[in-house]
Design a protein around this motif. Structure first.
Motif, PDB file in Angstrom:
ATOM      1  N   ILE B  80     -10.449  12.217 -20.758  1.00 61.60           N
ATOM      2  CA  ILE B  80     -10.500  12.934 -19.932  1.00 61.60           C
ATOM      3  C   ILE B  80     -12.066  13.442 -19.503  1.00 61.60           C
ATOM      4  N   LEU B  81     -12.093  14.146 -20.606  1.00 62.51           N
ATOM      5  CA  LEU B  81     -13.101  15.226 -20.989  1.00 62.51           C
ATOM      6  C   LEU B  81     -14.773  14.638 -21.300  1.00 62.51           C
ATOM      7  N   THR B  82     -14.299  13.156 -20.830  1.00 59.97           N
ATOM      8  CA  THR B  82     -15.939  12.786 -20.761  1.00 59.97           C
ATOM      9  C   THR B  82     -15.924  12.340 -19.727  1.00 59.97           C
ATOM     10  N   ASP B  83     -15.306  11.617 -18.813  1.00 61.16           N
ATOM     11  CA  ASP B  83     -15.314  11.376 -17.439  1.00 61.16           C
ATOM     12  C   ASP B  83     -15.500  12.254 -16.500  1.00 61.16           C
ATOM     13  N   ILE B  86     -13.567  13.806 -13.404  1.00 62.85           N
ATOM     14  CA  ILE B  86     -12.167  14.311 -13.434  1.00 62.85           C
ATOM     15  C   ILE B  86     -13.403  15.817 -13.407  1.00 62.85           C
ATOM     16  N   TRP B  87     -14.852  16.141 -13.735  1.00 62.37           N
ATOM     17  CA  TRP B  87     -15.311  17.095 -14.287  1.00 62.37           C
ATOM     18  C   TRP B  87     -15.980  17.480 -12.646  1.00 62.37           C
ATOM     19  N   MET B  90     -12.698  19.046 -11.304  1.00 54.38           N
ATOM     20  CA  MET B  90     -12.894  20.478 -11.377  1.00 54.38           C
ATOM     21  C   MET B  90     -13.664  21.594 -11.255  1.00 54.38           C
ATOM     22  N   GLN B  91     -14.977  20.723 -10.227  1.00 58.11           N
ATOM     23  CA  GLN B  91     -16.037  21.276  -9.902  1.00 58.11           C
ATOM     24  C   GLN B  91     -15.012  22.159  -8.748  1.00 58.11           C
ATOM     25  N   THR B  93     -12.173  22.649  -7.865  1.00 55.52           N
ATOM     26  CA  THR B  93     -10.767  23.496  -8.369  1.00 55.52           C
ATOM     27  C   THR B  93     -11.397  24.349  -8.176  1.00 55.52           C
ATOM     28  N   ALA B  94     -12.867  24.793  -8.642  1.00 60.01           N
ATOM     29  CA  ALA B  94     -13.388  26.038  -9.489  1.00 60.01           C
ATOM     30  C   ALA B  94     -14.058  26.824  -7.672  1.00 60.01           C
ATOM     31  N   ILE B 293      -3.890  19.648 -20.971  1.00 56.97           N
ATOM     32  CA  ILE B 293      -5.509  19.998 -20.889  1.00 56.97           C
ATOM     33  C   ILE B 293      -4.967  21.667 -20.289  1.00 56.97           C
TER      34      ILE B 293
END
Lengths: 64, 315
Positions: B80-83, B86-87, B90-91, B93-94, B293
């Motif tokens: 997840i944290l290297t995908d 998904i990043w 997140m952006q 969402t940001a 997370i």
């Protein structure tokens, strides 16, 4: 600044909570920033450390 | 009166039950009353949380129940944290969080400032402004979908009335560039009244004598605004920002109704992405890690929120 550092050394709740809050905020920023992927990768551990720290330090003694 | 009621209640208790209860201490009776709540809390909140944490370390798939889940350690978290997809979520969402909070704080504070002046009909306008907040997000999503229709929607008509051109020349929900803004507009429309109410509470908590003292010291209105109003409303504003931040981080229903995460994945917020992983792709272990997370992030923000709330209470 000296008061803040003294508070940290004397394990006072106020400064430690501020530190934990900064770490949580940094973790959330790292999670959502569009600049570097490694920031996103290490965001979870940063937020987790901040949150666990917040839970622990909220049991420290109040400022005098 | 109370005494007689207590007597009546005591008499109404069957003797067998009364005999049993008489043997309990106050502490035991308190536990008996609290126990159902604690049991429900454990069953509905704590147990699923612990189970989700456990599942997040496995490759469990809820649509393949007869397959034994394997323990895979931190691999789900690592994926997840290297995908980069998904990043990107997140952006998205940001972007949604940043703009909704900024607009809601600015407009909410301005509206509260105006309403605080107590002009004629201010109570009526407060009610009108607060109305969107009382609607269901699903209803709001559906009717804004109609408002955003390029052919018959009122939104395009109003925009082109001021800017000129064809009403059907742009599509808010279908365009990759405009869709992220369309959800920002709707959320701002719906939740600005909430921020306004919190700001209004902050403005009303400032005692008049502080402004009177400032008047005596010949402080200008602008000076009063920046040295009295803003600092005294700031804790309330912080509270509103944190509350809206946590709520919008979990945003699901409104966006699903409006865009369903599209076009492409431009409005696919993390909660929508999580639902897809869990209930469309059935990657339960992976989705559990994803949920943990998000949970830690919301929990961290909630800790700050509680701290801010205590600061407001201290005032």
């Amino acid at each position: 600044m000296m008061t803040f550092l003294n508070g940290l050394l004397r394990l006072r709740r106020g400064p430690w909570e501020v530190l934990a809050t900064i770490i949580i905020a940094l973790g959330v920023f790292m999670l959502m920033q569009p600049f570097v992927l490694w920031g996103f990768t290490y965001s979870f551990i940063t937020t987790l450390v901040g949150t666990v720290m917040f839970i622990i330090v909220s049991h420290f003694g109040e400022d005098e | 009166m109370t005494d007689s009621l207590a007597n009546q209640a005591a008499q109404a208790t069957p003797p067998r039950v009364a005999r049993k209860i008489r043997g309990f201490s106050d502490r035991a009776i308190a536990w008996i009353f609290v126990a159902p709540t604690i049991f429900l809390l454990l069953a509905i909140n704590i147990f699923p949380l612990i189970w989700t944490i456990q599942l997040s370390f496995t490759n469990f798939k809820a649509n393949r129940l007869n397959r034994e889940p394997e323990f895979i350690g931190l691999r789900n978290y690592e994926r997840i944290l290297t995908d980069s997809d998904i990043w990107l979520n997140m952006q998205a969402t940001a972007h949604f969080l940043f703009w909704t909070i900024t607009l809601q704080v600015l407009i909410g504070f301005a509206l509260a400032w105006l309403i605080h002046r107590n002009f004629k009909g201010s109570n009526f306008w407060t009610t009108v402004i607060v109305l969107p907040m009382m609607l269901s997000p699903a209803v709001v999503g559906n009717f804004w979908k109609f408002l955003y229709q390029p052919q018959i929607g009122l939104f395009n008509y109003i925009v082109t009335f001021f800017t000129g051109g064809e009403a059907s020349s742009f599509e808010m929900l279908g365009s990759v560039n405009l869709a992220p803004w369309s959800i920002v507009i709707v959320d701002t429309w719906m939740w600005t009244p909430f921020v306004m109410l919190i700001c209004l509470a902050g403005l009303r908590s400032i005692p008049d004598y502080i402004y009177e003292a400032a008047e005596v010291d010949r402080a200008s209105k602008l000076r009063q605004f920046f040295t009295i109003t803003i600092p005294m409303v700031l804790p309330f504003l912080m509270l509103a920002v944190l509350f809206r931040g946590i709520e919008n981080f979990k945003m699901f229903d409104l966006v699903v109704q409006l865009t369903g995460g599209g076009p492409g994945s431009t409005t696919e917020l993390t909660s929508i992405n999580l639902k897809r992983e869990a209930f469309e792709k059935w990657r339960t272990g992976y989705a559990s890690a994803y949920a943990i997370i998000l949970f830690v992030t919301v929990f961290g923000l909630a800790s700050i929120y509680v701290k801010a709330l205590n600061k407001v209470k201290e005032r």
